[in-house]
Design a protein around this motif. Structure first.
Motif, short mmCIF file in Angstrom:
data_model
loop_
_atom_site.label_atom_id
_atom_site.label_comp_id
_atom_site.label_asym_id
_atom_site.label_seq_id
_atom_site.Cartn_x
_atom_site.Cartn_y
_atom_site.Cartn_z
N ALA A 1 -56.51 -22.60 25.64
CA ALA A 1 -56.03 -21.74 24.56
C ALA A 1 -56.92 -21.85 23.33
CB ALA A 1 -54.59 -22.12 24.21
N CYS A 2 -57.26 -23.06 22.93
CA CYS A 2 -58.10 -23.23 21.73
C CYS A 2 -59.51 -22.69 21.96
CB CYS A 2 -58.16 -24.70 21.35
SG CYS A 2 -56.57 -25.39 20.79
N TYR B 1 -56.77 -31.33 19.29
CA TYR B 1 -56.73 -29.87 19.38
C TYR B 1 -56.15 -29.24 18.11
CZ TYR B 1 -58.01 -30.49 24.20
OH TYR B 1 -58.70 -30.82 25.35
N PHE B 2 -55.38 -30.01 17.35
CA PHE B 2 -54.95 -29.52 16.04
C PHE B 2 -56.16 -29.37 15.12
CE2 PHE B 2 -53.84 -30.63 11.67
CZ PHE B 2 -52.96 -29.60 11.38
N VAL B 3 -57.07 -30.33 15.18
CA VAL B 3 -58.30 -30.24 14.37
C VAL B 3 -59.13 -29.05 14.82
CG1 VAL B 3 -60.45 -31.41 13.82
CG2 VAL B 3 -58.32 -32.70 13.85
N GLN B 4 -59.20 -28.81 16.13
CA GLN B 4 -59.97 -27.66 16.62
C GLN B 4 -59.33 -26.35 16.17
OE1 GLN B 4 -60.56 -27.66 20.85
NE2 GLN B 4 -61.66 -25.71 20.86
N ALA B 5 -58.01 -26.24 16.28
CA ALA B 5 -57.33 -25.02 15.81
C ALA B 5 -57.48 -24.86 14.31
CB ALA B 5 -55.86 -25.07 16.20
N ASP B 6 -57.43 -25.97 13.57
CA ASP B 6 -57.60 -25.89 12.12
C ASP B 6 -59.02 -25.45 11.77
OD1 ASP B 6 -56.31 -26.49 9.47
OD2 ASP B 6 -58.05 -27.80 9.33
N VAL C 1 -53.87 -17.79 15.73
CA VAL C 1 -54.36 -19.16 15.51
C VAL C 1 -53.38 -19.94 14.64
CG1 VAL C 1 -56.24 -20.53 14.56
CG2 VAL C 1 -56.75 -18.45 15.81
N GLN C 2 -52.80 -19.28 13.66
CA GLN C 2 -51.85 -19.94 12.78
C GLN C 2 -50.62 -20.40 13.55
OE1 GLN C 2 -52.43 -20.39 9.36
NE2 GLN C 2 -50.64 -21.73 9.43
N LYS C 3 -50.16 -19.60 14.52
CA LYS C 3 -49.00 -19.99 15.31
C LYS C 3 -49.30 -21.22 16.17
CE LYS C 3 -47.06 -15.33 15.53
NZ LYS C 3 -46.79 -14.14 16.41
N VAL C 4 -50.47 -21.24 16.79
CA VAL C 4 -50.83 -22.41 17.59
C VAL C 4 -50.96 -23.65 16.70
CG1 VAL C 4 -52.60 -23.39 19.09
CG2 VAL C 4 -51.96 -21.00 19.34
N ARG C 5 -51.58 -23.49 15.57
CA ARG C 5 -51.75 -24.63 14.66
C ARG C 5 -50.39 -25.13 14.16
NH1 ARG C 5 -51.70 -25.49 9.35
NH2 ARG C 5 -53.11 -27.07 8.45
N ASN C 6 -49.51 -24.23 13.79
CA ASN C 6 -48.19 -24.63 13.31
C ASN C 6 -47.39 -25.35 14.40
OD1 ASN C 6 -48.78 -23.50 10.84
ND2 ASN C 6 -47.70 -21.59 11.26
N GLU C 7 -47.51 -24.89 15.65
CA GLU C 7 -46.80 -25.55 16.74
C GLU C 7 -47.30 -26.97 16.95
OE1 GLU C 7 -43.96 -25.95 19.65
OE2 GLU C 7 -44.23 -24.38 18.15
N LEU C 8 -48.61 -27.16 16.92
CA LEU C 8 -49.16 -28.51 17.06
C LEU C 8 -48.78 -29.38 15.87
CD1 LEU C 8 -52.74 -27.66 18.41
CD2 LEU C 8 -50.77 -28.49 19.71
N GLU C 9 -48.79 -28.81 14.69
CA GLU C 9 -48.40 -29.58 13.51
C GLU C 9 -46.94 -29.99 13.58
OE1 GLU C 9 -48.65 -29.17 8.61
OE2 GLU C 9 -48.97 -27.43 9.92
#
Length: 456
Positions: free
Chosen positions: A194-195, A348-353, A242-250
């Protein structure tokens, strides 16, 4: 009046009639004819050995096999718009990230949209990872049995590589696969796919956006404006994904309870420990009951329960104490220690960020280009307004000149038009003076506009 069943008309049978809707195999307990048929979906199942098979199963069958609820399965419904989510349950993890929609268990992965062309490379990657995972764990079992054989295999692997660093990386990957549970290997593959997909789309958008924005700054036209408008729309949509994926990981990183609930293999081991401890308790109760019966039949009150313990009973007591200590300390420690999953999600949070930062930089560049275009348009508009003021002033001055000409053109007796010596010098001087006066008036008005700041 009754009609004999033999005389009832028979309807012709059509061999081409449509077959009834498929019903889930697990829902055959209820034989009510009016029950609504359950739609069967095709799932692609990949087990921990990398074996792939297709299974046709309905909603209730999936719920029974994975322990999920109907609400959890609605997340994977293609007809419903759900954001990206990673939901951990008691026996499974429901994951929806971009084009990946599936269920992760402790021993296999269920994918729903396996026919999607974007999912085919992901399936191949899962097969490769699971095969490596199976081989790494097999090597671990061999090492526990015989360390020499595993050392020889590792030496062959290191010698077969072209570079020593590559062999070291391969060794680290194998060690990591041996420590990661199966569900985290699958989860890592889903997060990486996904990322990587979002990152690739971001790079493609950057390659298309920056030249278009530069062309717009050099030449403002409807073609470039429309192209930038489409790019901006894609940018907004991609930023939201991308924001949704990042928020989910956060959200997962901030909640240790949710991360602990995703340790499916640990839960299975804890259940096995509980079952073994319950069986040992039953054996202990039986042994105590037999000893009490022997003491009762012997009639010796001085014999204590511990005097008649057999060595087997002592071993059982030791095993019970070990299992109880594991169940009271080891099992909660598995769930309390979420550092392994936290490190996986944080990577992967860092990658999405980072992908989100790229999109934010591109968005700022788009906003700066829009501001620059608006400034250029405002400047052109100001120039048009100044030109309008100058033209209006010129028209006013010319109107004054026309008024003077109209007065002089009246049908009246003026010595200027009929001089006594038939000389036209006075007429020419009059026309010249009026023209020069008009020009001086116009220049004076323009100078006044600039002094007042109306034009620049």
């Amino acid at each position: 009046m009754t009609v004999s069943s033999d005389r009832l008309p028979t309807m012709p049978q059509d061999d081409q009639a449509a077959s009834p809707a498929p019903v889930d195999v697990g829902d055959t307990n209820d034989h009510r004819p009016w029950k609504k048929a359950v739609r069967v979906k095709t799932w692609l199942v990949i087990d921990l050995t990398g074996r792939v098979q297709q299974i046709d199963a309905g909603k209730h069958s999936i719920m029974r096999r994975t322990g999920l609820s109907a609400r959890d399965l609605r997340i994977l419904d293609p007809f419903l718009s759900y954001p990206s989510s990673i939901t951990g349950r008691e026996r499974a993890i429901v994951i929806k990230l971009e084009h990946i929609k599936g269920i992760l268990t402790a021993h296999d992965v269920w994918l729903l949209n396996s026919r999607d062309p974007a999912v085919v490379p992901f399936v191949e990657e899962l097969k490769r990872r699971f095969l490596n995972y199976h081989e790494a764990n097999t090597a671990k079992i061999r090492r526990n049995g015989s360390g020499e054989q595993t050392a020889e295999e590792l030496t062959k692997i290191l010698e077969g590589t072209q570079d020593g660093e590559r062999g070291q990386v391969l060794k680290e990957q194998q060690d990591r696969l041996q420590t990661l549970p199966f569900e985290f290997v699958a989860l890592e593959a889903c997060l990486e796919a996904a990322c990587s997909c979002l990152d690739d789309e971001t790079e493609a958008l950057e390659k298309e956006a920056y030249p278009a924005l530069d062309n717009l700054t050099s030449e403002i036209s409807s073609f470039y404006l429309e192209r930038v408008r489409q790019i901006k729309g894609r940018l907004v949509a991609l930023t939201q994904r991308v924001q949704k994926v990042r928020n989910e990981l956060e959200h997962l990183l901030e909640d240790d309870g949710d991360m602990a609930g995703m340790y499916l293999t640990s839960k299975l081991l804890q259940e096995e420990d509980d079952n073994s401890s319950s069986s040992l308790d039953t054996i202990e109760e039986d042994e105590d009951h037999e000893l009490n019966n022997d003491r009762h039949h012997s009639g010796d009150p001085d014999i204590s329960p511990d005097d008649g313990l057999t060595p087997l009973h002592g071993l059982l007591n030791d095993e019970i104490e070990r299992v109880e200590s594991n169940s009271s300390h080891g099992a909660p420690a598995r769930h309390a220690d979420v550092a392994e999953l936290e490190m996986l999600l944080e990577a992967y949070f860092v990658q999405a960020d980072g992908t989100l930062n790229k999109l934010s930089t591109l968005r700022e560049y788009v906003d700066d280009t829009e501001d620059y275009v608006n400034i250029m348009l405002d400047d052109k508009q100001n120039n048009l307004l100044q030109m309008g003021v100058l033209l209006t002033t010129a028209i006013l001055v010319i109107s004054v000149y026309i008024a003077i000409v109209g007065v002089l053109g009246m049908n009246i007796t003026i010595n200027l038009w009929h001089p006594p010596n038939n000389s036209q010098e006075d007429f020419l001087w009059t026309i010249g003076a009026c023209s020069i006066g008009t020009i001086i008036l116009y220049v004076g008005i323009v100078a006044l506009y600039k002094y007042k700041g109306v034009i620049y």
